[in-house]
Design a protein around this motif. Structure first.
Motif, PDB file in Angstrom:
ATOM      1  N   HIS A   1      11.526   4.346 -50.105  1.00 48.01           N
ATOM      2  CA  HIS A   1      11.024   3.036 -49.683  1.00 48.01           C
ATOM      3  C   HIS A   1      10.421   2.326 -50.901  1.00 48.01           C
ATOM      4  CE1 HIS A   1       8.532   0.004 -47.734  1.00 48.01           C
ATOM      5  NE2 HIS A   1       9.163   0.255 -46.594  1.00 48.01           N
ATOM      6  N   PRO A   2      10.831   1.092 -51.198  1.00 41.29           N
ATOM      7  CA  PRO A   2      10.407   0.427 -52.439  1.00 41.29           C
ATOM      8  C   PRO A   2       8.894   0.379 -52.660  1.00 41.29           C
ATOM      9  CG  PRO A   2      12.155  -0.819 -51.387  1.00 41.29           C
ATOM     10  CD  PRO A   2      11.775   0.269 -50.427  1.00 41.29           C
ATOM     11  N   SER A   3       8.142  -0.109 -51.678  1.00 44.12           N
ATOM     12  CA  SER A   3       6.695  -0.240 -51.874  1.00 44.12           C
ATOM     13  C   SER A   3       5.994   1.116 -51.872  1.00 44.12           C
ATOM     14  CB  SER A   3       6.096  -1.151 -50.790  1.00 44.12           C
ATOM     15  OG  SER A   3       6.326  -0.610 -49.494  1.00 44.12           O
ATOM     16  N   ILE A   4       6.460   2.039 -51.011  1.00 48.16           N
ATOM     17  CA  ILE A   4       5.854   3.379 -50.962  1.00 48.16           C
ATOM     18  C   ILE A   4       6.185   4.141 -52.239  1.00 48.16           C
ATOM     19  CG2 ILE A   4       5.793   5.582 -49.730  1.00 48.16           C
ATOM     20  CD1 ILE A   4       6.513   4.049 -47.176  1.00 48.16           C
TER      21      ILE A   4
ATOM     22  N   ALA B   1       6.767   2.912 -55.186  1.00 46.75           N
ATOM     23  CA  ALA B   1       5.960   2.368 -56.282  1.00 46.75           C
ATOM     24  C   ALA B   1       4.529   2.901 -56.210  1.00 46.75           C
ATOM     25  CB  ALA B   1       5.970   0.847 -56.222  1.00 46.75           C
ATOM     26  N   ALA B   2       3.990   2.999 -54.997  1.00 47.32           N
ATOM     27  CA  ALA B   2       2.621   3.511 -54.823  1.00 47.32           C
ATOM     28  C   ALA B   2       2.531   4.981 -55.225  1.00 47.32           C
ATOM     29  CB  ALA B   2       2.179   3.326 -53.375  1.00 47.32           C
TER      30      ALA B   2
ATOM     31  N   VAL C   1       6.235   0.446 -62.723  1.00 49.63           N
ATOM     32  CA  VAL C   1       5.046  -0.205 -62.183  1.00 49.63           C
ATOM     33  C   VAL C   1       3.875  -0.014 -63.134  1.00 49.63           C
ATOM     34  CG1 VAL C   1       5.751   0.041 -59.780  1.00 49.63           C
ATOM     35  CG2 VAL C   1       4.473   1.878 -60.866  1.00 49.63           C
TER      36      VAL C   1
ATOM     37  N   GLU D   1       7.284   3.988 -43.306  1.00 49.35           N
ATOM     38  CA  GLU D   1       6.154   3.061 -43.314  1.00 49.35           C
ATOM     39  C   GLU D   1       5.039   3.530 -42.385  1.00 49.35           C
ATOM     40  OE1 GLU D   1       7.702  -0.725 -42.225  1.00 49.35           O
ATOM     41  OE2 GLU D   1       8.870  -0.976 -44.067  1.00 49.35           O
TER      42      GLU D   1
ATOM     43  N   TYR E   1      10.769   3.594 -60.572  1.00 45.32           N
ATOM     44  CA  TYR E   1       9.859   2.451 -60.423  1.00 45.32           C
ATOM     45  C   TYR E   1       9.090   2.196 -61.722  1.00 45.32           C
ATOM     46  CZ  TYR E   1      10.890   3.258 -55.515  1.00 45.32           C
ATOM     47  OH  TYR E   1      11.544   3.436 -54.322  1.00 45.32           O
TER      48      TYR E   1
ATOM     49  N   LYS F   1       1.292   4.643 -43.662  1.00 49.92           N
ATOM     50  CA  LYS F   1       0.147   3.798 -43.291  1.00 49.92           C
ATOM     51  C   LYS F   1      -0.954   4.559 -42.556  1.00 49.92           C
ATOM     52  CE  LYS F   1       2.727  -0.551 -43.065  1.00 49.92           C
ATOM     53  NZ  LYS F   1       3.301  -1.602 -42.174  1.00 49.92           N
TER      54      LYS F   1
END
Length: 714
Positions: A465-468, A470-471, A513, A401, A511, A405
Motif C-alpha cells: 500500500h503506497p502510504s503504508i 512509505a510510513a 521518502v 488500511e 519508497y 489504522k
C-alpha cells in the motif's frame, strides 16, 4: 481418563482436532489423540443413585485421571406416569379400529400396544435377560430397536417404557462397546431426560472416544441420535449432557465418513445456532463458565468441518464470521476457545470468499490485536493469527488500511518481532553450543522462525500500500529488525526467513521518502545483501538483485557495486535464461548507466551482446523487460559517435531485432488470441515502442549502412 500430558498433538499443522479429554487442562495441549481405555469391573458398576457426586464431576471436567462411572438412574417419575404426548406419528404397521369416540380410539390403541408388547417386545426382553453371549445380545438389541420403531414405541409415549429401560440399564455393566453403542442408541431414542440423559451421553462419549469404534458407529447411526439431542434439549437446563453429547460428536468429526455425514445432515447450521445461544449468555450468568467447555467442543468440531467444501459454504452462508467473532470477544481469557476459533479462521482465510467476508468484519482486527497482546508467548495461537492477517492483507488494500489504522497495530508487530527474534537467537546459540555447526540444520523452520516468517509476510503485504509502505520505510525499528535477520541468519540456517526479510526490505526500498530508514542504512544493507548474493540459493540471489535494483538509484550504492565488482555478477546473470532474473539484473545495469563514468563496463564485460540476446529471447513475451533493455542501451549510447564503436559486432543484429519488434502486425498478430493481443498491445505501445524507436533512430543515424536481411516471424 488419560492424563493430558501423555499424548500431545503438534499444532504446527492444520490437522483436524482429536481431543482425548473432554475438557481443558492448564498445559499447552489443545487436542489429544484418542486411545482405547478399557473399563474395569469396578468402574463400570451400575449405580442407581439420584445424582453424581460433586467431586467426581469436577474431577472429570478438570481432565484428571480417575474412574469413569456410569450412573443410569431408573426413571422413577416416568415409571409412574407415562407422558401423554407423542414424539413421532404412530406407525401404520398395526391396523386400528376406527370408532366415533376419542376415548374408544385411545382404548383400542392401548389394546393394540399391549398386544404388540407381548408379541414383539417381551420375547426380546426375556432374551436380553437370559443371554450371556455379547454377539447375541447385540443382535437382540438390533431386533428390539426395529420392533420399537415398527410399533411406534420410541419416545416418551409408551406405557411400559420404564420396564424396558430397566432391562437396558442392567446391560450397561457388560464390558462391550458394540453392545453399549446399541444400548445408547435405544435409550436416546426413548427420549430420556435429566440425569438419565446425562449418563447416556457419557456412555456415548466413552464409546466415541475410541477411534476403533468408528466403523460400528457409522453402521449404527448413533450420530442421528446425538444430533437430535442437540436439536431438542434445552441449553441451560441440560448443559452438562450437551457437553458430553458434543464431545462425542467432536470425536466423530475426526472420521472422514462421519464428518461428511455431519455436513450432509445440517450439523454446521446446528452448531452455529448453539454458538449463538451461548453468545447470548452473559458473563455474570452462572452458566457462563460451564458453557465455555461446550464451546470448545463446538468450535473443535467446526474446525474439522471447515475442511469440507460444502461445510465451508454453509459456514459462510450462516454468518459464521460474526458469531465466532462475538464468541472470540466474550471468551478472550479462554485460550482453548480462542485457539479453536482462530484455527477455523486460519483454515477458511485461505479461501478468497471467506477471506473477503472476514476482511469486511472490521471488528476482527481489534480482536486479533487484543489476542496477540494478551497471548504473545502462546506460539500456537500467535502463528495462526499472524497467518490470518497475512491472508487478509495479501490482496486487499482495504484490509491493509483497516489493520494499519488500528491503534498500536505496528507496535504489536514490532513487539512480536522482538520476542520471537530473541527466542530464535537463543535457540540458535544453544544449537551451536551443542556442536550443531557440524551437523545439517533442521529441514523445516523452528517454531520461532515460523512466527517470524509469517510476521514478516504481514509487513511485506502492508508495504504494498503506497502510504503504508512509505510510513513503514520511515519506521526505523521495523527496518532495523529486518536487517538483523540478514545479520544473524544465513540461507543455510533458514532460507525462507532470510528471503522473506530481503523481500520486505525490497518493498520498503522502493519508497523514496524523507527520513527513510532504508536510505539511512543502505550501505549496511548492501553489505548484508552481498552475503546473500554469494549464497547457493537462486531464490536468495534473485531477491538480493531486486533490492540492489532499488538501492542502485543512490550514487553510494553504485560505487559500492563497482568497487565490489557486483556489476560483473549482474552481467553474468543475463545468461541465466530466466526472465525474472534477467529483469532484476537489467534494472541494476540500467541504474549504473545513468553515471557516464560507469558505462564502459558494459562493453568490457560483454554486456552488450548479453543484453541483445535477452532482448531476442524474451522481448516478444515481456515488453517491460524489452523496454528495460532498450533504456539501458539508450543510456549507454548517449555520447555515441559510431554505432560500430559502441555496439561492435552486435550492431547489425540489434538493428534487425529492433526493426522486427517494432513491426506491430508481426509481433502482435501472430498466434495471439484477442485478450492476449490487447494485453501485449498495452505494454508494447506505452512502454516499449517509444524508447525502441528512439534507440533505433540513434543507431541508424550513426551507422554507415543497413544490412539486407529476411525477417522471420516470432
Amino acid at each position: 481418563m488419560i492424563p493430558p500430558d501423555q499424548s500431545e498433538e503438534n499444532l504446527d499443522s492444520e490437522e483436524p482436532a482429536m481431543m482425548n479429554n473432554l475438557c481443558r487442562s492448564n498445559n499447552n495441549c489443545l487436542a489429544e489423540q484418542r486411545s482405547y481405555t478399557p473399563f474395569n469391573d469396578e468402574s463400570r458398576q451400575l449405580l442407581c443413585n439420584e445424582h453424581i457426586s460433586r467431586s467426581e464431576r469436577e474431577d472429570f471436567l478438570k481432565g484428571t485421571e480417575g474412574k469413569f462411572f456410569f450412573q443410569l438412574r431408573r426413571e422413577s417419575d416416568e415409571m409412574k406416569k407415562p407422558d401423554t404426548s407423542s414424539s413421532w406419528p404412530r406407525s401404520t404397521g398395526w391396523k386400528r379400529r376406527v370408532t366415533g369416540s376419542e376415548d374408544e380410539t385411545r382404548i383400542n390403541e392401548l389394546e393394540e400396544e399391549e398386544i404388540f408388547w407381548h408379541v414383539k417386545i417381551l420375547p426380546i426382553l426375556h432374551e436380553l435377560e437370559k443371554e450371556d453371549n455379547v454377539e447375541n445380545l447385540c443382535l437382540a438389541c438390533t431386533k428390539l430397536y426395529q420392533a420399537l420403531n415398527e410399533g411406534n414405541m420410541l419416545g416418551k409415549r409408551f406405557k411400559r417404557r420404564s420396564v424396558l429401560l430397566k432391562t437396558l440399564y442392567k446391560l450397561v455393566d457388560v464390558d462391550s462397546d458394540p453392545l453399549c453403542l446399541k444400548l445408547a442408541k435405544i435409550i436416546l431414542a426413548m427420549k430420556v431426560d435429566g440425569k438419565n440423559l446425562l449418563h447416556v451421553c457419557k456412555l456415548a462419549f466413552k464409546i466415541c472416544r475410541n477411534e476403533k469404534n468408528d466403523y460400528i458407529i457409522q453402521n449404527d447411526r448413533l450420530l442421528d441420535c446425538l444430533l437430535e439431542v442437540l436439536r431438542t434439549e434445552d441449553l441451560q437446563k441440560n448443559n452438562e449432557a450437551l457437553l458430553y453429547c458434543m464431545g462425542a460428536i467432536k470425536f466423530m468429526s475426526g472420521n472422514a465418513v462421519l464428518l461428511n455425514e455431519m455436513a450432509n445432515k445440517g450439523a454446521v447450521e446446528m452448531f452455529l445456532q448453539l454458538v449463538k445461544q451461548i453468545n447470548n449468555i452473559k458473563e455474570n450468568d452462572t452458566h457462563f463458565s460451564n458453557l465455555g467447555h461446550l464451546l470448545v467442543q463446538l468450535t473443535a468440531s467446526l474446525r474439522n468441518l471447515a475442511d469440507l467444501p460444502p461445510a465451508r459454504r454453509q459456514l459462510l452462508c450462516n454468518g459464521a464470521v460474526s458469531e465466532l467473532c462475538v464468541a472470540l470477544e466474550q471468551r478472550m481469557n479462554d485460550k482453548d476457545v480462542c485457539t479453536y476459533i482462530v484455527r477455523i479462521f486460519s483454515k477458511l482465510s485461505s479461501y478468497n470468499d471467506f477471506c473477503g467476508a472476514l476482511a469486511d468484519c472490521s471488528r476482527c482486527y481489534i480482536l486479533f490485536l487484543a489476542l496477540l497482546n494478551k497471548h504473545q508467548n502462546q506460539q500456537d495461537l500467535v502463528i495462526r493469527i499472524i497467518f490470518i492477517l497475512g491472508n487478509l492483507t495479501a490482496k486487499n488494500n482495504q484490509a491493509r488500511e483497516q489493520f494499519f489504522k488500528e491503534k498500536g497495530s505496528v507496535n504489536t508487530l514490532i513487539s512480536l518481532f522482538q520476542t520471537y527474534r530473541e527466542l530464535d537467537l537463543n535457540a540458535q546459540k544453544c544449537y551451536h553450543e551443542r556442536g550443531g555447526e557440524e551437523k545439517s540444520h533442521p529441514k523445516h523452520p523452528s517454531e520461532a522462525e515460523d512466527v517470524l516468517i509469517k510476521l514478516i509476510r504481514v509487513l511485506a503485504n502492508l508495504s504494498i500500500h503506497p502510504s503504508i509502505g512509505a510510513a513503514l520505510a520511515a519506521a526505523h525499528r521495523v527496518v532495523e529488525l529486518l536487517v538483523t535477520v540478514l545479520e544473524y541468519k544465513s540461507v543455510d540456517d533458514c532460507e525462507e526467513l532470510v528471503i522473506s526479510a530481503a523481500t520486505t526490505i525490497n518493498n520498503l526500498s522502493y519508497y523514496e521518502v524523507k527520513s527513510s530508514a532504508v536510505q539511512d542504512k543502505k550501505l549496511h544493507i548492501a553489505e548484508m545483501l552481498l552475503k546473500l548474493l554469494m549464497s547457493n540459493s537462486m531464490d536468495g540471489v534473485v531477491e538480493a538483485v531486486r533490492v540492489f535494483g532499488n538501492l542502485s538509484r543512490y550514487h553510494e550504492i553504485c560505487d559500492f557495486i563497482i568497487q565490489k565488482k557486483i556489476h560483473k555478477f549482474m552481467i553474468a546473470l543475463l545468461d541465466a535464461k530466466n526472465q525474472d532474473v534477467c529483469f532484476s539484473a537489467c534494472g541494476v545495469l540500467l541504474n549504473l548507466t545513468v553515471d557516464k563514468n560507469k558505462r564502459t563496463f558494459l562493453m568490457e564485460e560483454g554486456g552488450i551482446g548479453k543484453l541483445v540476446d535477452c532482448l531476442q529471447d524474451f522481448g516478444p513475451a515481456d515488453w517491460q523487460l524489452a523496454c528495460l533493455i532498450c533504456k539501458t542501451l539508450w543510456n549507454y549510447s548517449e555520447d555515441i559517435t559510431s554505432a560500430a564503436s559502441y555496439f561492435g559486432e552486435d550492431t547489425d543484429t540489434l538493428l534487425v531485432l529492433l526493426t522486427s519488434l517494432l513491426d506491430e502486425e508481426l509481433v502482435l498478430g501472430y498466434s495471439l488470441n484477442r485478450d492476449s493481443r490487447d494485453y501485449h498491445r498495452l505494454y508494447w505501445e506505452r512502454e516499449f515502442k517509444p524508447v525502441a524507436e528512439k534507440l533505433l533512430d540513434r543507431i541508424e543515424s550513426h551507422h554507415s549502412f543497413l544490412p539486407t536481411v529476411t525477417i522471420t516471424p516470432f
